[in-house]
Scaffold this motif. Structure first.
Motif: not given
Length: 469
Positions: A16, A20, A32-33, A35-37, A39-40, A79
Motif C-alpha cells: 500500500t 501511495g 492526494f490519493v 498521500i491517503y494510501l 497513511g493507510i 472501495t
C-alpha cells in the motif's frame, strides 16, 4: 528486510505504501490519493504492532493477521469498485446527432438499478430518455457503447452533464445530460425540453427541480430577461406575460429571433449577439417599442428589407461581423442615433451620407480605416466618435465638421498630423490619442487649440512592446 515483511499485515502495508509513493510521484490527481494510501499503509503497520503486542498465542495471532488482511483487501476492493462505479450509456446502432437523458420529471420510469457497480442505460431510437430519477442519485462517471457492440471512438462523442433549462414563466427547471455523436446536426433534446416547459406551464407535467436564480432580473430601469450563454436554440411559450424592457440572448444557438420574443409588447432592448443568425429578420417591425438591437458577431452580411417603420429604434449594433460593405437599408431607420460598427473591415467613411445625419454616437474602432474622409459633413450631430485601432495617420481639416463632438477616441492610430481646425471642436471634453509621432510642439498646440478638453496620451510602441513580451 525480513522484519518489514514478516507478516501478512506488513506485506499489505508495504504494498500500500509503495502504491501511495507512486501516486505521489505523479504530481497529479493521484498525488492526494497517494498521500491517503501511504497513511493507510502505515496504519496497517500499527495494527501489526498492536496484534503482536497484545496477542501472545501464536495461533490466535496468525488468525487475527489473516482476518485483518482479508478484511482490508475486501474493503480495498469494495472501495476501488465504488470508485469505478459508472453509467453504461448504450446508443442504438449507427446513432448520430444529439441524444440525452432528461431527469426529474415526475411520472416517468426510474433508471435501472446499478448492478455490480454498473448502471446500464439504453437510449431509445430517437436518443431521448426521460426519467423521474434525479441526476444527483446516479454515478457521475460514464462509459459508452452501441447496441451492436461496435467500437466506440470517445473522441467522436461529446458529453454535457450540466445542461439546464429554466422554464422562465414559472419557477421550474429541467436538468439533463446531453450527448452528441458526431456525424449529424441535431437539437432534438433541447426542443423536447422546451416543449416540456410548456407542458409544465399547463400543469400536465412536473419537474422536481426549481430555478435557484430566476432568469428575470432587475436593474434601476426595470425587469429584464437574462439568458446569456445558456446553450439555447428555442424558448418556451408564454413570454408575452412578462413585463420586461430588455432581453439578453447573447451566446446561444438561435438562428433567428425566437417567435416568443415578439409576444413581449414591452420590449425595448433586444440583444441577439453571438448567435448563428445569417438572415436579417425583416419582421423586426413587430416590436413596436424597440429602441435598441444588437446583432454583433452573427452571420448577417446584408439587409434586404425596408426598416423605415422602425421609428422607435435609435441604437443598432452590428459589430464583429466582418463587414466590408455597409448594409444600405440601415440608413432607412428614421431616428438612428447610435451605430456600432467596430471590428469589421471598413476602410473609410464613404458609407456615410445625409440619411445618417442624426447619428450622435459612432463606434468604428478596430477596422481598417485609413483616413477621415469628407463624409464628416453629414455628422454634425455626432457627440462620440470611437475610431481607435485603425490605420489613420492624420486628423484633417474636415474634423471641424464635427462641431458637437464631445468625445474622441483615436488612439492606436499612427497620427502624424493634426489640423489646427480641430480648435473648432469647442464642445470636445475628452480625447485620447497616441503620441508616437507627435512632437512636444504638437502637444502644446493641441492643448492651446482645445483648452477645455482633457487629452490623454499613450505611446503606441510601448504598448506593443508590452504585448509582445
Amino acid at each position: 528486510m525480513k522484519r518489514i515483511v514478516n507478516s501478512a499485515l506488513k506485506i499489505t502495508g508495504l504494498l500500500t505504501v509503495i502504491l501511495g509513493v507512486l501516486g505521489v510521484l505523479t504530481f497529479s490527481y493521484f498525488f492526494f490519493v497517494g498521500i491517503y494510501l501511504i497513511g493507510i499503509g502505515l496504519l496497517l503497520y500499527l495494527f501489526d504492532y498492536l496484534t503482536l503486542k497484545f496477542i501472545r498465542n501464536r495461533r490466535a495471532y496468525s488468525a487475527t493477521q489473516t482476518i485483518l488482511t482479508i478484511a482490508y483487501l475486501g474493503l480495498a476492493f469494495v472501495t476501488y469498485m465504488n470508485w469505478q462505479e459508472h453509467n453504461y450509456i448504450v446508443f442504438q446502432k449507427n446513432f448520430k446527432g444529439q441524444a440525452g437523458i432528461i431527469f426529474g420529471i415526475e411520472g416517468y420510469p426510474e433508471l435501472p438499478k446499478t448492478k455490480y457497480w454498473k448502471k446500464t442505460i439504453k437510449l431509445p431510437n430517437d436518443g431521448i430518455l426521460i426519467t423521474s430519477t434525479k441526476v444527483e442519485d446516479i454515478p457521475s462517471t460514464i462509459r459508452f457503447a452501441f447496441t451492436d457492440n461496435s467500437e466506440v471512438d470517445y473522441l467522436n462523442i461529446d458529453w454535457d452533464p450540466n445542461f439546464e433549462m429554466d422554464c422562465i414563466v414559472n419557477d421550474s427547471k429541467i436538468k439533463s445530460w446531453l450527448f452528441y455523436v458526431k456525424g449529424e446536426e441535431s437539437t432534438t433534446v433541447k426542443e423536447v425540453m422546451t416543449s416540456m416547459c410548456n407542458e409544465i406551464s399547463s400543469n400536465t407535467k412536473k419537474s422536481v427541480y426549481k430555478s435557484e436564480y430566476s432568469p428575470i432580473v432587475a436593474d434601476n430601469k426595470g425587469k429584464y430577461l437574462w439568458l446569456q450563454s445558456k446553450g439555447l436554440n428555442s424558448l418556451p411559450d408564454g413570454l408575452g406575460s412578462l413585463s420586461i424592457y430588455k432581453a439578453i440572448l447573447t451566446g446561444n444557438g438561435f438562428n433567428e429571433i425566437p417567435e416568443q420574443i415578439f409576444e413581449i409588447g414591452t420590449l425595448e432592448d433586444l440583444i441577439m449577439a453571438v448567435n448563428p443568425i445569417s438572415e436579417f429578420p425583416c419582421n423586426l417591425t413587430r416590436l413596436k417599442r424597440l429602441k435598441s438591437i444588437s446583432f454583433a458577431e452573427t452571420r448577417i452580411k446584408e439587409i434586404s428589407c425596408d426598416l423605415s417603420q422602425l421609428d422607435s429604434l435609435v441604437h443598432f449594433d452590428i459589430a464583429r461581423n466582418e463587414l466590408t460593405t455597409f448594409p444600405d437599408q440601415l440608413k432607412t431607420i428614421p431616428n438612428l442615433t447610435w451605430l456600432s460598427l467596430n471590428n469589421n473591415q471598413f476602410t473609410d467613411f464613404s458609407f456615410i451620407d445625409k440619411r445618417l445625419n442624426k447619428l450622435e454616437m459612432l463606434y468604428l474602432y478596430t477596422n481598417k480605416v485609413n483616413r477621415i474622409s469628407s463624409e464628416t459633413k453629414y455628422l454634425g450631430n455626432l457627440k462620440e466618435l470611437l475610431i481607435f485601432d485603425n490605420e489613420i495617420d492624420s486628423i484633417p481639416e474636415n474634423i471641424s465638421d464635427l462641431k458637437n463632438l464631445e468625445k474622441l477616441e483615436i488612439w492606436d492610430n499612427p497620427i502624424k498630423y493634426i489640423s489646427p481646425r480641430i480648435a473648432e471642436l469647442t464642445q470636445l471634453k475628452t480625447m485620447r490619442i497616441d503620441d508616437d509621432y507627435l512632437t512636444q510642439a504638437d502637444k502644446e498646440n493641441l492643448k492651446r487649440w482645445l483648452p477645455n478638453c482633457s487629452i490623454s496620451y499613450q505611446t503606441r510602441s510601448e504598448k506593443l512592446d508590452i504585448l509582445e513580451r
